[in-house]
Design an enzyme around this catalytic site. Structure first.
Site, PDB file in Angstrom:
ATOM      1  N   GLN A 176      41.211  38.009  39.543  1.00 52.12           N
ATOM      2  CA  GLN A 176      41.539  37.708  38.151  1.00 52.12           C
ATOM      3  C   GLN A 176      41.726  38.941  37.271  1.00 52.12           C
ATOM      4  OE1 GLN A 176      42.622  34.714  37.247  1.00 52.12           O
ATOM      5  NE2 GLN A 176      42.409  34.468  39.443  1.00 52.12           N
ATOM      6  N   GLU A 190      33.886  41.089  46.349  1.00 49.44           N
ATOM      7  CA  GLU A 190      33.138  41.239  47.591  1.00 49.44           C
ATOM      8  C   GLU A 190      32.534  42.631  47.748  1.00 49.44           C
ATOM      9  OE1 GLU A 190      36.214  40.232  47.318  1.00 49.44           O
ATOM     10  OE2 GLU A 190      36.680  38.539  48.634  1.00 49.44           O
TER      11      GLU A 190
END
Length: 264
Positions: free
Chosen positions: A29, A218
């Site tokens: 995003q 991540e």
């Protein structure tokens, strides 16, 4: 656009009027959608300046019915009601698409599968009970290159969430096919398991992302488990080769080392 956030309306999750931007996942995003928004804002500003015949040096203000252009201390107002509308019902509409520049791997495994790469390092401080094999994480220090922290508080939240997941991977989470069916049997960290976390944000701007931003998703998970396992080795001299490092495995590794073994 160089205007206050208070002058922007955000439409979220309305598929009837927003373009398809694909899935919401990973670090997508801020980097991908953020860059598209940055590009669209730049296009919109250029169109407004073209409409009012002004240079890029001006300041733009918006009111309910007009655009005001400020240049050299002089204000000039352009009533919106007097201007024609486009097919969306607005005076000006701009849309931009950002597809990160990548290339597939060739037969030798060479290529550019990702537009940018993130870098990070975690330091774990642990306490190991050598009689019980229990491990308690006392503190995590997490340093990450985030390009530019668009929202530092949210970046820190992402890092803290990644650390929590990594701690679970290192010490608790283990799935047994055919046995575990719910979260009563599958252990995950709770608030009481999370140690103090110090986040160090390193800002080395990306040449691609919006205002230099990179992703952080991540990236915060990956170093946590190795840091904890290395800290266990530093504390009691054993390597745990299967995660999670449950008390029975840690205790077995300590006993094996005491009996002349070397592997955990």
């Amino acid at each position: 656009m160089n205007v206050p956030i208070s002058q922007l309306d955000l439409v979220s999750g309305d598929t009837a009027i927003t373009p398809d931007c694909g899935k919401t996942s990973a670090s997508r995003q801020t980097f991908v959608t953020g860059k598209a928004a940055h590009m669209a804002g730049s296009k919109l500003r250029a169109e407004i300046l073209k409409l009012v015949g002004a240079c890029d040096c001006v300041t733009i203000e918006f009111a309910d019915t007009a655009i005001t252009v400020i240049e050299g201390g002089k204000r000039k107002q352009f009533p919106l009601a007097e201007l024609p509308l486009d097919s969306f019902g607005y005076v000006i509409t701009c849309e931009a698409t950002f597809d990160p520049p990548t290339s597939p791997l060739d037969e030798n495994g060479q290529g550019s599968p990702y537009a940018v790469f993130g870098f990070g390092a975690h330091l774990a401080e642990v306490e190991v009970d050598v009689e019980l094999g229990t491990v308690r994480v006392l503190r995590i220090t997490a340093a990450h290159d985030v390009g530019r922290a668009i929202n530092p508080t949210l970046v820190e939240g992402q890092i803290e969430g990644g650390v929590a997941q990594g701690l679970g991977m290192a010490l608790m989470e283990e799935f047994f096919p055919g046995k575990g069916e719910n979260l009563h049997d599958y252990l995950i960290p709770s608030a009481g398991d999370i140690p103090p976390i110090e986040s160090i944000l390193i800002e080395d701007p990306s040449s691609i992302g919006p205002f230099g931003a990179k992703g952080i998703g991540e990236q915060a998970v990956i170093p946590t488990a190795p840091a904890i396992l290395n800290a266990i080795h530093n504390a009691v001299g054993v390597r745990i080769h299967k995660i999670p490092a449950t008390p029975d495995r840690v205790r077995a590794a300590i006993l094996a080392k005491a009996n002349g073994g070397s592997r955990g």
